[in-house]
Design an enzyme around this catalytic site. Structure first.
Site, PDB file in Angstrom:
ATOM      1  N   CYS A 229     -21.458  45.421  19.013  1.00  0.00           N
ATOM      2  CA  CYS A 229     -22.380  44.810  19.978  1.00  0.00           C
ATOM      3  C   CYS A 229     -23.689  44.291  19.368  1.00  0.00           C
ATOM      4  O   CYS A 229     -24.538  43.791  20.105  1.00  0.00           O
ATOM      5  CB  CYS A 229     -22.719  45.771  21.125  1.00  0.00           C
ATOM      6  SG  CYS A 229     -21.336  46.161  22.191  1.00  0.00           S
ATOM      7  N   ASP A 230     -23.871  44.407  18.075  1.00  0.00           N
ATOM      8  CA  ASP A 230     -25.101  43.903  17.452  1.00  0.00           C
ATOM      9  C   ASP A 230     -24.794  43.436  16.032  1.00  0.00           C
ATOM     10  O   ASP A 230     -25.560  43.676  15.099  1.00  0.00           O
ATOM     11  CB  ASP A 230     -26.173  44.990  17.437  1.00  0.00           C
ATOM     12  CG  ASP A 230     -27.577  44.417  17.207  1.00  0.00           C
ATOM     13  OD1 ASP A 230     -27.733  43.189  17.303  1.00  0.00           O
ATOM     14  OD2 ASP A 230     -28.496  45.209  16.936  1.00  0.00           O
ATOM     15  N   LEU A 231     -23.668  42.742  15.882  1.00  0.00           N
ATOM     16  CA  LEU A 231     -23.223  42.321  14.558  1.00  0.00           C
ATOM     17  C   LEU A 231     -24.009  41.104  14.106  1.00  0.00           C
ATOM     18  O   LEU A 231     -23.969  40.050  14.738  1.00  0.00           O
ATOM     19  CB  LEU A 231     -21.722  41.996  14.595  1.00  0.00           C
ATOM     20  CG  LEU A 231     -21.075  41.772  13.229  1.00  0.00           C
ATOM     21  CD1 LEU A 231     -20.996  43.082  12.462  1.00  0.00           C
ATOM     22  CD2 LEU A 231     -19.688  41.165  13.387  1.00  0.00           C
TER      23      LEU A 231
END
Length: 291
Positions: free
Chosen positions: A138-140
């Site tokens: 979710c925060d790549l």
């Protein structure tokens, strides 16, 4: 490593430098009394649930066989800073070569295609393991991919996924925090808004955006088609079209992308001079051993 003695005297560990900013916190360089260098991630106590989640995920994948950052302690610590500021912290292995974002900057903002493919294959290996076990990062983005020396013969470096504070756990709720705050270009269209849909496909969209960043490409839309501007080979464009797909069901999976020619072409191991070094380590003033 839960039995090592420094756990009991955690607040005495000296801070030797600043490594970067994370979601709701910062990362500093610390050293144990026996000389082990580590990264300490610290956040305000009100964000301790995010750190607890991150600690659970790091411990779940705590093995040299995963392209995921390893914890150096299994628990989250609480401490009170000056002016009665309450914080929580987790400890992780230190990345001696910084992040993928640092590598891109050192290379002049564009990586050679074969080097990018080499890096992305390792990112895909980490995503495959995450997604198999039901997690979504979710925060790549490039700053959350850390670079380590490799202990594999013929390899120069290992890339590992980091910063799981916004991740979605198996059967857990969607992350409460706004995803990719300030960097909406990384966010898949189906994940936008309070009713956004979070699935492993979210990470694949972000992966495609990250590849464009690595290669200096720009995405444009028109005539119901997606165009990529920049000096990209047909092979890279095909890879990107499998990632940047508006229908999440139609996006390729990490496992499928691992067999793509872009990441399976003649391996372009980054030359040693391309590997960055955090400023607090580059002057040789900090001595110690790595995890």
């Amino acid at each position: 490593m839960s039995s090592i003695s420094w756990i009991l005297e955690e607040t005495t560990l000296p801070k030797l430098g600043f490594l970067g900013q994370g979601n709701h916190g910062y990362i500093s360089l610390v050293r144990t009394p026996d000389g082990l260098l580590m990264a300490k991630k610290t956040s305000y106590r009100k964000y301790s649930e995010n750190l607890e989640k991150e600690s659970r995920i790091l411990n779940h994948f705590n093995s040299i066989h995963f392209n995921i950052v390893r914890p150096t302690s299994p628990i989250v610590y609480d401490e009170t800073m000056p002016l009665n500021v309450k914080v929580s912290s987790v400890y992780m292995e230190l990345a001696p070569h910084g992040s993928l974002l640092d590598m891109i900057a050192k290379a002049g903002e564009i990586l050679p295609e074969k080097v990018a493919g080499y890096c992305i294959l390792q990112v895909l290996e980490g995503l495959r393991d995450l997604h198999r076990d039901g997690y979504v990062h979710c925060d790549l983005k490039a700053e959350n991919i850390l670079i380590f020396p490799s202990y594999t013969h013929g390899e120069l470096c290992d890339l590992k996924l980091a910063d799981f504070s916004l991740a979605k756990e198996p059967n857990g709720p969607n992350p409460v925090e706004p995803l990719f705050e300030g960097e909406p270009e990384y966010l898949a269209p189906e994940a936008v808004g309070p009713r956004g849909m979070i699935s492993s496909a979210v990470d694949i969209w972000s992966l495609g955006v990250m590849v464009m960043q690595m290669l200096g490409a720009i995405i444009t839309e028109g005539d119901r088609r997606t165009y990529f501007t920049g000096r990209l080979s047909p092979m890279v464009k095909d890879f990107l079209r499998r990632c940047i797909v508006h229908n999440p069901v139609a996006r390729a999976t990490a496992e499928e992308l691992m067999s793509h020619p872009f990441v399976r072409q003649s391996i372009g191991v980054p030359p040693l001079e391309m590997l960055p070094v955090p400023s607090c380590l580059s002057n040789g003033g900090v001595q110690g051993r790595f995890f």
